[in-house]
Design a protein around this motif. Structure first.
Motif, PDB file in Angstrom:
ATOM      1  N   ARG A  51      13.473  35.817  48.678  1.00  0.00           N
ATOM      2  CA  ARG A  51      12.289  35.363  47.954  1.00  0.00           C
ATOM      3  C   ARG A  51      11.920  33.929  48.272  1.00  0.00           C
ATOM      4  NH1 ARG A  51      12.901  36.989  41.722  1.00  0.00           N
ATOM      5  NH2 ARG A  51      12.110  39.099  41.943  1.00  0.00           N
ATOM      6  N   THR A  52      12.918  33.076  48.210  1.00  0.00           N
ATOM      7  CA  THR A  52      12.650  31.655  48.437  1.00  0.00           C
ATOM      8  C   THR A  52      12.188  31.422  49.871  1.00  0.00           C
ATOM      9  OG1 THR A  52      14.232  31.015  46.757  1.00  0.00           O
ATOM     10  CG2 THR A  52      13.638  29.337  48.357  1.00  0.00           C
ATOM     11  N   ARG A  55       8.635  32.440  50.057  1.00  0.00           N
ATOM     12  CA  ARG A  55       7.757  31.475  49.361  1.00  0.00           C
ATOM     13  C   ARG A  55       7.525  30.208  50.171  1.00  0.00           C
ATOM     14  NH1 ARG A  55      10.056  32.687  44.086  1.00  0.00           N
ATOM     15  NH2 ARG A  55       8.422  33.839  43.029  1.00  0.00           N
TER      16      ARG A  55
END
Ligand SMILES: Nc1ncnc2c1ncn2[C@@H]1O[C@H](COP(=O)(O)OP(=O)(O)O)[C@@H](O)[C@H]1O
Ligand SMILES: [Mg+2]
Length: 194
Positions: A51-52, A55
């Protein structure tokens, strides 16, 4: 499949996808943990990492994700050298400060921001290893990111880290205030050590 690294947490393999080199990062079972907890931690960290990275992909130099599963991530293979294996220059540490500031501006704490998780490549510095990262507004977590780096680099380099961090994150005064408090407290726990 060639194993190219083994950190505290994961095994790293070099693989090939349609003729291009890629990295497979897989969180293997840890026998010393209870099975359920082990699965939960490995899943959570893999998810947080993927996810990071997604992002940050358009704002910061991070390896591009190619695919992600429950316990594995396939990502772009970087060609470079870890900062911990080189003599860190003040330009590099300034770049690291700028990157951490940007992350914090986006409400992301890295969780293990050290020269072992920064890679110097031809086109600049890359951040890796986001398994302990979090989406958070916490000034404490942000201050802990700075503290870990401060303790991992020669003292002479720290001022340029702090300066470039401050230039890239509006909330820097609050974070640096919290950092002072934590240092004064004398006792602190860093997530990666816990
Ligand atoms: N995308 C990548 N390209 C090249 N090498 C990588 C990449 N990701 C990780 N590595 C290598 O594998 C090592 C461990 O990866 P890392 O993500 O830091 O896992 P750990 O959580 O085990 O520390 C790194 O120190 C680096 O040498
Ligand atoms: Mg690492």
């Amino acid at each position: 499949m060639k194993k190219v690294g083994e950190g505290a947490e994961a095994k790293i393999y070099e693989i090939e996808i349609f003729g291009n080199k890629a990295i497979l990062k897989r969180r293997e079972e840890k026998k010393y943990r209870a099975k359920e907890l082990d699965r939960k931690l490995r899943k959570e960290r893999t998810k947080a990492e993927a996810r990071t990275m997604a992002r940050l992909s358009s704002s910061l130099k991070v390896p591009k994700i190619i695919a992600a599963g429950q316990y594995s991530i396939i990502m772009e293979r970087l060609e470079g050298r870890l900062l911990k294996d080189a003599d860190i220059t003040s330009a590099q540490i300034a770049e690291a400060g700028k990157m951490l500031g940007k992350m914090h501006e986006m409400n992301i704490a890295h969780g293990d921001f050290t020269p072992a998780n920064l890679m110097s490549c031809k086109n600049g510095l890359y951040v890796i290893d986001f398994g302990l990262s979090e989406m958070t507004n916490s000034f404490e977590e942000r201050a802990l990111d700075i503290l870990l780096m401060k303790r991992s680099i020669p003292a002479a380099l720290y001022p340029s880290f702090e300066k470039s961090y401050s230039e890239s994150f509006n909330g820097h005064l609050t974070v640096l205030g919290r950092l002072k408090e934590i240092e004064k407290r004398g006792r602190y726990q860093i997530r990666t050590l816990g």
